[in-house]
Design a protein around this motif. Structure first.
Motif, PDB file in Angstrom:
ATOM      1  N   PRO A 110       0.809  -1.238   0.000  1.00  0.00           N
ATOM      2  CA  PRO A 110       0.000   0.000   0.000  1.00  0.00           C
ATOM      3  C   PRO A 110       0.836   1.279   0.000  1.00  0.00           C
ATOM      4  N   LEU A 111       2.094   1.223   0.450  1.00  0.00           N
ATOM      5  CA  LEU A 111       2.873   2.449   0.628  1.00  0.00           C
ATOM      6  C   LEU A 111       3.147   3.205  -0.670  1.00  0.00           C
ATOM      7  N   PRO A 112       3.552   2.540  -1.769  1.00  0.00           N
ATOM      8  CA  PRO A 112       3.721   3.297  -3.022  1.00  0.00           C
ATOM      9  C   PRO A 112       2.440   3.998  -3.474  1.00  0.00           C
ATOM     10  N   ILE A 113       1.280   3.380  -3.203  1.00  0.00           N
ATOM     11  CA  ILE A 113       0.004   4.000  -3.566  1.00  0.00           C
ATOM     12  C   ILE A 113      -0.221   5.254  -2.732  1.00  0.00           C
ATOM     13  N   ILE A 114       0.026   5.139  -1.426  1.00  0.00           N
ATOM     14  CA  ILE A 114      -0.177   6.278  -0.524  1.00  0.00           C
ATOM     15  C   ILE A 114       0.758   7.423  -0.888  1.00  0.00           C
ATOM     16  N   ILE A 115       2.051   7.091  -1.132  1.00  0.00           N
ATOM     17  CA  ILE A 115       3.037   8.138  -1.459  1.00  0.00           C
ATOM     18  C   ILE A 115       2.696   8.787  -2.789  1.00  0.00           C
ATOM     19  N   ALA A 116       2.254   7.965  -3.772  1.00  0.00           N
ATOM     20  CA  ALA A 116       1.878   8.526  -5.078  1.00  0.00           C
ATOM     21  C   ALA A 116       0.697   9.488  -4.933  1.00  0.00           C
ATOM     22  N   LEU A 117      -0.281   9.126  -4.109  1.00  0.00           N
ATOM     23  CA  LEU A 117      -1.430  10.009  -3.877  1.00  0.00           C
ATOM     24  C   LEU A 117      -0.998  11.309  -3.185  1.00  0.00           C
ATOM     25  N   MET A 118      -0.069  11.193  -2.257  1.00  0.00           N
ATOM     26  CA  MET A 118       0.412  12.385  -1.557  1.00  0.00           C
ATOM     27  C   MET A 118       1.215  13.284  -2.493  1.00  0.00           C
ATOM     28  N   LEU A 119       2.090  12.674  -3.299  1.00  0.00           N
ATOM     29  CA  LEU A 119       2.890  13.460  -4.244  1.00  0.00           C
ATOM     30  C   LEU A 119       2.001  14.147  -5.274  1.00  0.00           C
ATOM     31  N   ASN A 120       0.933  13.477  -5.646  1.00  0.00           N
ATOM     32  CA  ASN A 120       0.022  14.044  -6.637  1.00  0.00           C
ATOM     33  C   ASN A 120      -0.688  15.294  -6.113  1.00  0.00           C
ATOM     34  N   GLU A 121      -0.796  15.402  -4.791  1.00  0.00           N
ATOM     35  CA  GLU A 121      -1.472  16.552  -4.193  1.00  0.00           C
ATOM     36  C   GLU A 121      -0.545  17.758  -4.029  1.00  0.00           C
ATOM     37  N   LEU A 122       0.778  17.555  -4.199  1.00  0.00           N
ATOM     38  CA  LEU A 122       1.712  18.671  -4.056  1.00  0.00           C
ATOM     39  C   LEU A 122       1.580  19.619  -5.244  1.00  0.00           C
ATOM     40  N   ARG A 123       1.544  20.892  -4.988  1.00  0.00           N
ATOM     41  CA  ARG A 123       1.385  21.875  -6.053  1.00  0.00           C
ATOM     42  C   ARG A 123       2.691  22.600  -6.368  1.00  0.00           C
ATOM     43  N   ILE A 124       3.678  22.569  -5.469  1.00  0.00           N
ATOM     44  CA  ILE A 124       4.980  23.197  -5.717  1.00  0.00           C
ATOM     45  C   ILE A 124       5.846  22.183  -6.470  1.00  0.00           C
ATOM     46  N   PHE A 202       2.123   4.367 -10.473  1.00  0.00           N
ATOM     47  CA  PHE A 202       0.904   5.031  -9.994  1.00  0.00           C
ATOM     48  C   PHE A 202       0.886   6.511 -10.381  1.00  0.00           C
ATOM     49  N   LEU A 203       2.042   7.160 -10.333  1.00  0.00           N
ATOM     50  CA  LEU A 203       2.111   8.556 -10.753  1.00  0.00           C
ATOM     51  C   LEU A 203       1.825   8.688 -12.247  1.00  0.00           C
ATOM     52  N   ALA A 204       2.300   7.706 -13.027  1.00  0.00           N
ATOM     53  CA  ALA A 204       2.010   7.717 -14.466  1.00  0.00           C
ATOM     54  C   ALA A 204       0.508   7.569 -14.714  1.00  0.00           C
ATOM     55  N   MET A 225      -9.481  16.190   0.284  1.00  0.00           N
ATOM     56  CA  MET A 225      -9.551  14.780   0.672  1.00  0.00           C
ATOM     57  C   MET A 225     -10.650  14.059  -0.094  1.00  0.00           C
ATOM     58  N   GLN A 226     -11.795  14.686  -0.258  1.00  0.00           N
ATOM     59  CA  GLN A 226     -12.889  14.075  -1.011  1.00  0.00           C
ATOM     60  C   GLN A 226     -12.538  13.917  -2.486  1.00  0.00           C
ATOM     61  N   GLN A 227     -11.799  14.877  -3.042  1.00  0.00           N
ATOM     62  CA  GLN A 227     -11.342  14.751  -4.422  1.00  0.00           C
ATOM     63  C   GLN A 227     -10.395  13.559  -4.570  1.00  0.00           C
ATOM     64  N   MET A 228      -9.540  13.389  -3.578  1.00  0.00           N
ATOM     65  CA  MET A 228      -8.611  12.259  -3.626  1.00  0.00           C
ATOM     66  C   MET A 228      -9.359  10.933  -3.570  1.00  0.00           C
ATOM     67  N   LEU A 229     -10.359  10.859  -2.686  1.00  0.00           N
ATOM     68  CA  LEU A 229     -11.082   9.606  -2.493  1.00  0.00           C
ATOM     69  C   LEU A 229     -12.005   9.275  -3.659  1.00  0.00           C
ATOM     70  N   HIS A 230     -12.619  10.294  -4.266  1.00  0.00           N
ATOM     71  CA  HIS A 230     -13.659  10.054  -5.259  1.00  0.00           C
ATOM     72  C   HIS A 230     -13.231  10.306  -6.711  1.00  0.00           C
ATOM     73  N   VAL A 231     -12.063  10.932  -6.902  1.00  0.00           N
ATOM     74  CA  VAL A 231     -11.570  11.175  -8.260  1.00  0.00           C
ATOM     75  C   VAL A 231     -10.223  10.504  -8.476  1.00  0.00           C
ATOM     76  N   THR A 232      -9.258  10.809  -7.613  1.00  0.00           N
ATOM     77  CA  THR A 232      -7.891  10.302  -7.806  1.00  0.00           C
ATOM     78  C   THR A 232      -7.807   8.797  -7.612  1.00  0.00           C
ATOM     79  N   ALA A 235      -9.264   6.506 -10.230  1.00  0.00           N
ATOM     80  CA  ALA A 235      -8.522   6.557 -11.491  1.00  0.00           C
ATOM     81  C   ALA A 235      -7.385   5.539 -11.526  1.00  0.00           C
ATOM     82  N   ILE A 236      -6.856   5.159 -10.360  1.00  0.00           N
ATOM     83  CA  ILE A 236      -5.754   4.196 -10.340  1.00  0.00           C
ATOM     84  C   ILE A 236      -6.181   2.841  -9.789  1.00  0.00           C
ATOM     85  N   ARG A 237      -7.473   2.649  -9.537  1.00  0.00           N
ATOM     86  CA  ARG A 237      -7.936   1.386  -8.955  1.00  0.00           C
ATOM     87  C   ARG A 237      -7.601   0.191  -9.835  1.00  0.00           C
ATOM     88  N   SER A 238      -7.811   0.302 -11.159  1.00  0.00           N
ATOM     89  CA  SER A 238      -7.510  -0.814 -12.051  1.00  0.00           C
ATOM     90  C   SER A 238      -6.022  -1.110 -12.067  1.00  0.00           C
TER      91      SER A 238
END
Length: 322
Positions: A110-124, A202-204, A225-232, A235-238
């Motif tokens: 699960p950790l690569p998935i969690i880190i990818a989701l966190m990195l995807n939320e960074l805007r800088i 996952f980032l790809a 958080m809701q965008q991450m759960l319901h959109v992001t 998108a990577i579930r498959s």
């Protein structure tokens, strides 16, 4: 007569259709000839290094003797499998391998998935790329280097952790010789080394998410958080399902080099797995047929797990791997 004429006409029509289809197929191949040429190195690699060596598994059913050669060695059928399954050591190997595999699935996957989701939320962007680079670096270090670093930190002879414990008034803990700590160290090392690299796929997948979906979610009042759960995440579930299926194919591959470097007389009871057992019996003791039977058993288990998980994934509405 009319029936025979109709059958003949149908056969002629089918033959003509096959001919047309064949010509169209050849035209497509010629049109995409450079793409097929690019496939050639990969196909040759799998043929030479994956499929051709498969004939070697036959020695699992022989009493292979190097001086007799592959074909002249005596056939013994299931003798080596009977010996392996009847050995009390089998259950210890299965237990050790299974527990480490479960640790990897539960704590590492699960950790690569969690880190990818966190990195995807960074805007800088600069900060995001810096974090990515830092977490990728351990992947490029060999297991010898990783284990050496662990030894330097946790050895009782001047190790940083034990010196810190001593300076705080505690007693040194012999982490590296403790059977209780062995699985924790193995899992932690895998997490440190491979988590960052695992985020790439996952980032790809996340890069292909339509930005309009986020915009629509914001209009509907969804927070980050809701965008991450319901959109992001959807998108990577498959991608998650496919990688989990492929991971199960290597369920019993706990990694030879890492475990071999961490093994010692004090933790062998919990650390001996199929990979190290195959090496010690096959290479060190020269029991080639027996060790091949052990390796073949492990491969069959992986194949069954992939087929079963792929079937379950499809039943649940996911794509699967085939």
């Amino acid at each position: 007569m009319h029936t025979e004429s109709a059958l003949a006409a149908t056969k002629a029509s089918a033959t003509s259709a096959r001919g047309i289809h064949r010509k169209q197929h050849m035209k497509r191949m010629l049109r995409n000839r450079w793409l097929y040429l690019m496939l050639l190195p990969g196909i040759l690699y799998f043929l030479i290094f994956k499929y051709v060596p498969m004939y070697g598994v036959l020695i699992a059913f022989k009493n292979y003797q190097p001086f007799l050669g592959f074909w002249d060695s005596q056939w013994v059928g299931m003798k080596h499998f009977d010996r392996f399954f009847g050995d009390p050591l089998f259950w210890r190997l299965l237990s050790n391998t299974f527990i480490l595999a479960i640790y990897n699935i539960v704590f590492f996957f699960p950790l690569p998935i969690i880190i990818a989701l966190m990195l995807n939320e960074l805007r800088i962007e600069l900060f995001k790329r810096t974090i990515q680079t830092v977490v990728y670096i351990p992947h490029f270090m060999s297991w010898v280097v990783i284990v050496s670093i662990v030894y330097l930190f946790f050895t009782t002879e001047g190790g940083l952790v034990n010196e810190g414990i001593k300076s705080l008034g505690g007693e040194k803990i012999n982490f590296l010789l403790s059977a209780d700590w062995f699985r924790t160290f193995i899992t932690a090392e895998v997490i440190w080394k491979e988590t960052g690299w695992g985020t790439i796929i996952f980032l790809a997948a996340l890069s292909g998410v339509d930005p309009q979906q986020y915009e629509a979610a914001r209009i509907d009042g969804a927070n980050r958080m809701q965008q991450m759960l319901h959109v992001t995440f959807p998108a990577i579930r498959s991608t998650i399902v496919i990688l989990l299926i492929l991971r199960l194919g290597h369920f019993l591959d706990t990694g030879f080099e890492q475990i071999w470097l961490m093994l010692n007389a004090m933790n062998r009871e919990v650390g001996e797995v199929f990979d190290t057992y195959v090496y010690s019996t096959g290479i060190s003791e020269g029991q080639y047929s027996y060790s091949t039977a052990v390796g073949l058993f492990k491969s069959i288990v992986g194949l069954v797990l992939v087929a079963a998980s792929n079937f379950i994934a499809k039943r649940m509405g996911e794509e699967g791997v085939v």
